[in-house]
Design an enzyme around this catalytic site. Sequence first.
Site, short mmCIF file in Angstrom:
data_model
loop_
_atom_site.label_atom_id
_atom_site.label_comp_id
_atom_site.label_asym_id
_atom_site.label_seq_id
_atom_site.Cartn_x
_atom_site.Cartn_y
_atom_site.Cartn_z
N GLY A 119 36.72 -26.43 24.70
CA GLY A 119 36.03 -27.15 25.76
C GLY A 119 36.27 -28.64 25.81
O GLY A 119 35.69 -29.33 26.65
N THR A 146 37.27 -23.70 35.04
CA THR A 146 37.96 -23.01 33.94
C THR A 146 37.01 -22.15 33.11
O THR A 146 37.28 -20.97 32.89
CB THR A 146 38.70 -24.03 33.05
OG1 THR A 146 39.69 -24.67 33.85
CG2 THR A 146 39.38 -23.36 31.88
N ASP A 206 46.90 -19.47 22.81
CA ASP A 206 45.52 -19.01 22.96
C ASP A 206 45.51 -17.66 23.65
O ASP A 206 46.03 -17.52 24.76
CB ASP A 206 44.73 -20.03 23.80
CG ASP A 206 43.24 -19.78 23.80
OD1 ASP A 206 42.83 -18.69 23.34
OD2 ASP A 206 42.48 -20.65 24.26
N GLY A 218 39.19 -30.10 26.42
CA GLY A 218 40.24 -30.44 27.38
C GLY A 218 41.65 -30.37 26.84
O GLY A 218 42.55 -31.04 27.35
N LYS A 219 41.87 -29.53 25.80
CA LYS A 219 43.23 -29.40 25.22
C LYS A 219 44.24 -28.93 26.27
O LYS A 219 45.33 -29.47 26.37
CB LYS A 219 43.22 -28.38 24.07
CG LYS A 219 42.41 -28.76 22.88
CD LYS A 219 42.53 -27.73 21.78
CE LYS A 219 42.05 -26.35 22.20
NZ LYS A 219 40.62 -26.28 22.47
N THR A 220 43.85 -27.90 27.03
CA THR A 220 44.80 -27.34 28.00
C THR A 220 45.13 -28.36 29.08
O THR A 220 46.29 -28.54 29.45
CB THR A 220 44.23 -26.05 28.62
OG1 THR A 220 43.97 -25.12 27.57
CG2 THR A 220 45.21 -25.41 29.59
N SER A 221 44.11 -29.08 29.59
CA SER A 221 44.35 -30.10 30.62
C SER A 221 45.30 -31.18 30.11
O SER A 221 46.28 -31.54 30.77
CB SER A 221 43.03 -30.76 31.04
OG SER A 221 42.13 -29.81 31.49
#
Length: 596
Positions: free
Chosen positions: A27, A512, A54, A29-32
């Site tokens: 949560g 998300t 992931d 913001g790693k993916t962003s």
Amino acid sequence: MAHSSNTPLPGFATDPTRYLFFTGKGGVGKTSLSTATAIALADAGRRVLLVSTDAASNLDEMLGVPLSNQPVAVPGVPGLQMLNIDPDSAAEAYRQRVLAQLEAGASDEERATVREQLSGACTTEIAAFDEFAALLAGEATDGHFDHVVFDTAPTGHTLRLLSLPKAWSGFLAGNDRGASCLGPHSGLKMQETRFNAALRALSDPSLTTVVLVTRPDPRPMQEAARTSDELRQLGLANQRLAINGVFHASDPADRVAASIEALGREALAQLPGALAALPRDEVPLRAFDTVGLPALRALLGGGPAPDVVPAAGATELPAGSLAALTDELAAAGHGLIMVMGKGGVGKTTIAAALAVGLVQRGHSVHLTTTDPAAHVAEALSGGLDGLKVGRIDPKAETAAYIDKIMATRGKDLDEEGRALLLEDLQSPCTEEVAVFHAFSRVVNEARTSFVVLDTAPTGHSLLLMDATGAYHRQMTRQYEGMANAKHIITPLMRLQDPDTTKVVIVTLPEVTPVSQAAALQDDLRRASIEPWAWVINKSIAATGTTDPLLQARLAGEARQTARIANGLANRTFVLPWLPQAPVGVAALGALVAPGL
């Protein structure tokens, strides 16, 4: 297209090493950030591969490109390709490689035995790791990419993944037979060179950088500090800190906005020492959801911010309070309450509050967790009569499981036999089996009392569900046709029984987390487990804020609550955004007090 804005790129994107790992608590913001970085590098003319490790990835939603376990070009970003290390596809490819190593004369029965040996959750994990190791060893990319950017699973899962090169290299070095849970020795030995190459690449600071992502919030910061220490011990010393979602209030008179900014400032002032020493980048909180290329380019300042569209005709969400949810759960008198969801949505807080609420209503409760980064004790910050707090600790469970096997299967073996059995049990696979056995005990306990289970973030929990399903299939095959077959009750059957198990899915009112909650619900339904309720955590709709940035984010919240109201959840409960995090028994109890 080169970086076009006057805003300079953050340090992690200006002079990157070949391999970039983005890791941190769920949560944050790693993916962003990893996706925005990959786009910025490709826009600057580099050839980039973006990899998700992931199992619950939402890269496909962010970029509008279906996930695949082969590199796929991202439309609109020349030079960028992405792939998802899909555990199931990886496991099947791994099985095929091991079967191909068998002698040509192997019988169908021998092949079936090997396939059965390779059917567990352990093989799935090792196969996914094997693909990850191939990328690091340079085999999978074949020099086609200047940079490989990894968007990793939440911290506990990632630490396990990054520790596996060392674990497997050590295991193989002292074992010339191979582990029973991975099939024949040849299947493992062929990977040894790859594991060693992965280990070298990870620990070379000229090749690998780890970007520790956090928010200006004490809990993810503490986790990032712990991760930093553990990664350093594994040899990954080249680290940077990225603080995502830094908020500045535009109207100091807006109490909610001022409170959010003050909490962030306070957290930054108390940055743990391990993080304070690292090179640091700050990324401001944005008014828009980071979905689609314009938003992802704007996130790091590489393009104009997309327009925020107000939610049209928002559906009113019929939702109860957390106290009302606790009342409904207490009425059953006993059972397993599984709190599930994406990392960072507040599962631990919700699980701890429900446990305290059930004790308030006169029940004895066992609150436990399967999360490798267990925070249950921190959330409670004290004891309560009638509440037992535990944790399924993989290391402790593995040690106990090995002792048990040595005392039973190893009891009548000679010294050499015991040494061989113990060697097999040192395999990293053993942990998966041990954790599953501990989980089964917890499920069984819920037949007579309340057990609240704070689960690991989605991908990790789904691996545990896979193990539960594999065990169920094994048991039903084993007892097929026997007189006592109808009396066999597996853990999966208890999870499928709504009188025994109630799954509570936690989400934030953002695109998300809601999409991931819906995907998790689909996965559970495929296993014939029907989620019982959804909790929307940290809703700012009820706070009355007038801050322009928060107002813009409210439009996104309204769109997500409309999605949930239009049939996603059977029943919904809401916890508003709180200016002070509810830590401690008293604060948690206040959220669920009877009569609220």
